[in-house]
Design an enzyme around this catalytic site. Sequence first.
Site, PDB file in Angstrom:
ATOM      1  N   GLU A   1      -6.426   8.368  14.003  1.00 19.13           N
ATOM      2  CA  GLU A   1      -5.819   9.498  13.299  1.00 19.13           C
ATOM      3  C   GLU A   1      -6.850  10.160  12.393  1.00 19.13           C
ATOM      4  OE1 GLU A   1      -1.395   9.415  12.134  1.00 19.13           O
ATOM      5  OE2 GLU A   1      -2.398   9.720  10.213  1.00 19.13           O
TER       6      GLU A   1
ATOM      7  N   GLU B   1      -4.806  10.911  -0.548  1.00 18.71           N
ATOM      8  CA  GLU B   1      -5.023  10.758   0.891  1.00 18.71           C
ATOM      9  C   GLU B   1      -6.089  11.706   1.440  1.00 18.71           C
ATOM     10  OE1 GLU B   1      -1.190   8.891  -0.093  1.00 18.71           O
ATOM     11  OE2 GLU B   1      -2.085  10.843  -0.587  1.00 18.71           O
TER      12      GLU B   1
ATOM     13  N   ASP C   1      -4.917   7.227   6.250  1.00 22.73           N
ATOM     14  CA  ASP C   1      -5.522   7.693   4.998  1.00 22.73           C
ATOM     15  C   ASP C   1      -5.045   6.929   3.781  1.00 22.73           C
ATOM     16  OD1 ASP C   1      -2.891   8.566   4.784  1.00 22.73           O
ATOM     17  OD2 ASP C   1      -3.384  10.645   5.278  1.00 22.73           O
TER      18      ASP C   1
ATOM     19  N   ARG D   1       3.145  10.657  -3.821  1.00 27.35           N
ATOM     20  CA  ARG D   1       2.724  10.536  -5.217  1.00 27.35           C
ATOM     21  C   ARG D   1       2.716  11.886  -5.938  1.00 27.35           C
ATOM     22  NH1 ARG D   1      -0.485   6.406  -7.723  1.00 27.35           N
ATOM     23  NH2 ARG D   1      -0.573   5.399  -5.690  1.00 27.35           N
TER      24      ARG D   1
ATOM     25  N   HIS E   1      13.141   5.155  -0.859  1.00 25.11           N
ATOM     26  CA  HIS E   1      11.869   4.486  -0.612  1.00 25.11           C
ATOM     27  C   HIS E   1      11.909   3.101  -1.265  1.00 25.11           C
ATOM     28  CE1 HIS E   1       7.452   3.839  -0.864  1.00 25.11           C
ATOM     29  NE2 HIS E   1       7.443   4.577   0.219  1.00 25.11           N
TER      30      HIS E   1
ATOM     31  N   HIS F   1       8.789  10.710  -1.251  1.00 26.56           N
ATOM     32  CA  HIS F   1       8.139   9.569  -1.907  1.00 26.56           C
ATOM     33  C   HIS F   1       6.684   9.814  -2.263  1.00 26.56           C
ATOM     34  CE1 HIS F   1       6.819   9.116   2.278  1.00 26.56           C
ATOM     35  NE2 HIS F   1       5.781   8.481   1.783  1.00 26.56           N
TER      36      HIS F   1
END
Length: 377
Positions: free
Chosen positions: A116, A130, A94, A202, A233, A200
Site C-alpha cells: 500500500e 500517517e 502508514d 486523530r 472505536h 476515530h
Amino acid sequence: MHHHRVDLVFGTRPEAIKLAPVAAALHAEGLAVRLVETGQHADLPRAGVGFGALDRRSLGCVTGDDPFAYARACAATYAQTCAARPAMILVQGDTASAYGGALAAGWLGVPLAHVEAGLRSHDRANPWPEEDFRRAIDRMAALHFAPTELAAANLADEGHARSVHVTGNSGVDALKAMLATLPPPQRREDATRRLLVTCHRRENWGRPLGDLAAAIGTLAARHRAIRIDVALHPNPSIAQAWAAALGGTARVRLLEAMSHRDMLLAMRDSDLILSDSGGMQEEAPYLGTPLFILRRRTERPEGIDTGQLKLIGIEREAIVREVTRFLDNADATAAMTSAAEPYGDGRAAPRIAAIIARRLRAATSATPPRQAPPGPS
C-alpha cells in the site's frame, strides 16, 4: 526455498486484515513467514483475522501519546531481540507499527517491502501522522507495492519509479474472501433509511467529533424514517465522547466495536456510510454502499473519481446539508452505487508474493558461492 524468511511487522486491526492474504500468498510461494506483532492494538483478535499456523512473536510494545516515540520503541525492541535476521521485512500502510518495522529494517540492514505504498493526501496535517509515516517508509523501501496507478505516479514523482509495482490493494483480497462467506441481505420490512457512522482519526478528536455528533443529533430529529448506527472505536476515550454526546438520542444507536465480518455486514446493509476510515473508503465501493468521507483531504481519491465516494469534511452544517440532500434525492443514491473497482481486483496478494519470491531467488543466485577452505597440504 524455506531458508528465505519474510517478517511481517504490524500492530493494528486494519494491518492484520490486509496482511493476512499476503502472508498466505508468501507461504504458498515457499517462503518462511514470521508475524511480528507490535502490540499497538491490544484487542487485535477482535478483527477476527486468521493467520493459520504461521510463526508468530509479539514485541509487547505499549502505545503512548507520541506515535513517533512508539515507532522507535517498536523498532528498538524488534532489532535488539532479532536473533536471526530475515531475508526481508514487510510492512503495510502508514501506522506507527509500520514505521517501526521500516526503521528496524534499516537498523538491521534488511531490505524493506511496503504494501500500500504511494498513498498521498499532500497535506501533512490530514491525516497526521500517517502522511509523514507513509512518506518516510517509502523513502526507506526497496520494493513499493502501489495499489493504484495514481499511487504509482506519486512514487514516480518522488524518484521511486524503478522499484514500483502496481498490484491492487490487498484489502480488496480480504474483502472479497469475506464477502463470499456472508449471508444474503435481509428483506427490508419498512422504509427506514439506515446510516452507519464511524469516526476515530486523530485529527478529528475534540471539536470535529463534537460537530459530527451535533450533526447526527440534528439529522435524527429532522428525519423520523431514519436509523443512525454509530460504530464505536475500541479507544475508550472516543467511545466515551460518543456516549456523552448521543447517549439516549432517539433513532441513534451506539454499537460496540465489531469484528471485520460484522462491520462488513453493517456496511452492506446500510443506505449510506459516513466515515473517516481509509479502509472503509476502499471497501464501500465493492459493497455498493455510498460513503461520505468525513475528512478535509483523502489519500484515496480514486473512489471519488468513480462517483462512489464523496468528500464532505466534518463541519456540522455541511454534514447535515449533504446527508439531507442524499436522503431526498434518489438519483444521488443510484449514482453512487456503480460497479467500478477503484482499488484493485482482489488478486494483489499473489502478485506481491510472486515479486518478493523472484527478488529473493535472484539475490540468492547472484551471491557468489563460498569457497571451501583449503585442504591439508
